[in-house]
Design a protein around this motif. Structure first.
Motif, PDB file in Angstrom:
ATOM      1  N   VAL A  72      -5.262  -1.797 -10.103  1.00  0.00           N
ATOM      2  CA  VAL A  72      -4.959  -3.116  -9.623  1.00  0.00           C
ATOM      3  C   VAL A  72      -6.223  -3.899  -9.415  1.00  0.00           C
ATOM      4  O   VAL A  72      -6.979  -3.471  -8.691  1.00  0.00           O
ATOM      5  N   LYS A  92       2.428   1.931  -3.399  1.00  0.00           N
ATOM      6  CA  LYS A  92       1.401   2.112  -4.644  1.00  0.00           C
ATOM      7  C   LYS A  92       1.241   3.586  -4.344  1.00  0.00           C
ATOM      8  O   LYS A  92       0.993   4.412  -5.179  1.00  0.00           O
ATOM      9  N   THR A 129      -0.441 -11.912  -2.441  1.00  0.00           N
ATOM     10  CA  THR A 129       0.838 -11.567  -2.635  1.00  0.00           C
ATOM     11  C   THR A 129       1.577 -12.844  -2.915  1.00  0.00           C
ATOM     12  O   THR A 129       1.102 -14.021  -2.401  1.00  0.00           O
ATOM     13  N   TYR A 167      -5.264   2.540  -7.762  1.00  0.00           N
ATOM     14  CA  TYR A 167      -4.082   2.133  -8.103  1.00  0.00           C
ATOM     15  C   TYR A 167      -3.984   1.232  -9.520  1.00  0.00           C
ATOM     16  O   TYR A 167      -3.166   0.711  -9.629  1.00  0.00           O
ATOM     17  N   LEU A 189     -10.843  -1.122   0.137  1.00  0.00           N
ATOM     18  CA  LEU A 189     -10.188  -1.814  -0.753  1.00  0.00           C
ATOM     19  C   LEU A 189     -10.596  -1.570  -2.224  1.00  0.00           C
ATOM     20  O   LEU A 189      -9.792  -1.687  -3.294  1.00  0.00           O
ATOM     21  N   LEU A 234      -4.266  -6.733  -5.291  1.00  0.00           N
ATOM     22  CA  LEU A 234      -4.183  -6.135  -4.279  1.00  0.00           C
ATOM     23  C   LEU A 234      -4.265  -6.743  -3.008  1.00  0.00           C
ATOM     24  O   LEU A 234      -3.379  -6.689  -2.002  1.00  0.00           O
ATOM     25  N   LEU A 278      -8.970   1.718  -3.476  1.00  0.00           N
ATOM     26  CA  LEU A 278      -7.691   1.426  -3.624  1.00  0.00           C
ATOM     27  C   LEU A 278      -7.379   0.934  -4.971  1.00  0.00           C
ATOM     28  O   LEU A 278      -6.446   1.057  -5.822  1.00  0.00           O
ATOM     29  N   SER A 279      -8.269  -0.456  -5.072  1.00  0.00           N
ATOM     30  CA  SER A 279      -8.036  -1.056  -6.554  1.00  0.00           C
ATOM     31  C   SER A 279      -8.176  -0.178  -7.804  1.00  0.00           C
ATOM     32  O   SER A 279      -7.339  -0.339  -8.504  1.00  0.00           O
ATOM     33  N   LEU A 303       0.841  -1.264  -0.063  1.00  0.00           N
ATOM     34  CA  LEU A 303      -0.053  -0.025  -0.150  1.00  0.00           C
ATOM     35  C   LEU A 303       0.787   1.186   0.046  1.00  0.00           C
ATOM     36  O   LEU A 303       0.716   2.216  -0.818  1.00  0.00           O
TER      37      LEU A 303
END
Length: 94
Positions: free
Chosen positions: A60, A14, A68, A58, A51, A65, A54-55, A11
C-alpha cells in the motif's frame, strides 16, 4: 489521518489479511507485540520508519496507508486537477 480509530482498524484488517499474528508482525518490524496491539487499539501510532515498512509489507502506498475516506478522495481530486504526481508515480517514471 482522518481518525485514529479508523487507522487502527485498517492496520488490524491488513495484518489479518496478510495472515500475520501480532507477534509475527512485531518480529518483522523489530518491535514488541504489545506495540502492535497499541497501534491496533488506537493507543499509539507507528513511527515513520514503521509506517514505511508497513506500507511495503502490505503493498500500500504511504498515501493509501495514511489517508482514509474523504481525505483520500480530496487528495486524489486535488492532484488530478493540478497535474501533480504522487511520489509513487514520480518514481515509476524511467
Amino acid at each position: 489521518m482522518e481518525d485514529k480509530t479508523t487507522f487502527a482498524k485498517f492496520l488490524l484488517e491488513k495484518r489479518l489479511a496478510a495472515g500475520l499474528t501480532q507477534k509475527d508482525l512485531a518480529e518483522h518490524l523489530y518491535v514488541d507485540s504489545s506495540t502492535v496491539s497499541k497501534w491496533e487499539r488506537a493507543e499509539s501510532c507507528p513511527d515513520t520508519d514503521n509506517l514505511i515498512c508497513l506500507s511495503k509489507l502490505y503493498h500500500v502506498s504511504l498515501d493509501g496507508l495514511l489517508l482514509t475516506g474523504e481525505e483520500k478522495k480530496e487528495e486524489i481530486l486535488s492532484s488530478e486537477s493540478s497535474g501533480e504526481k504522487s511520489v509513487e508515480q514520480e518514481r515509476s517514471i524511467p
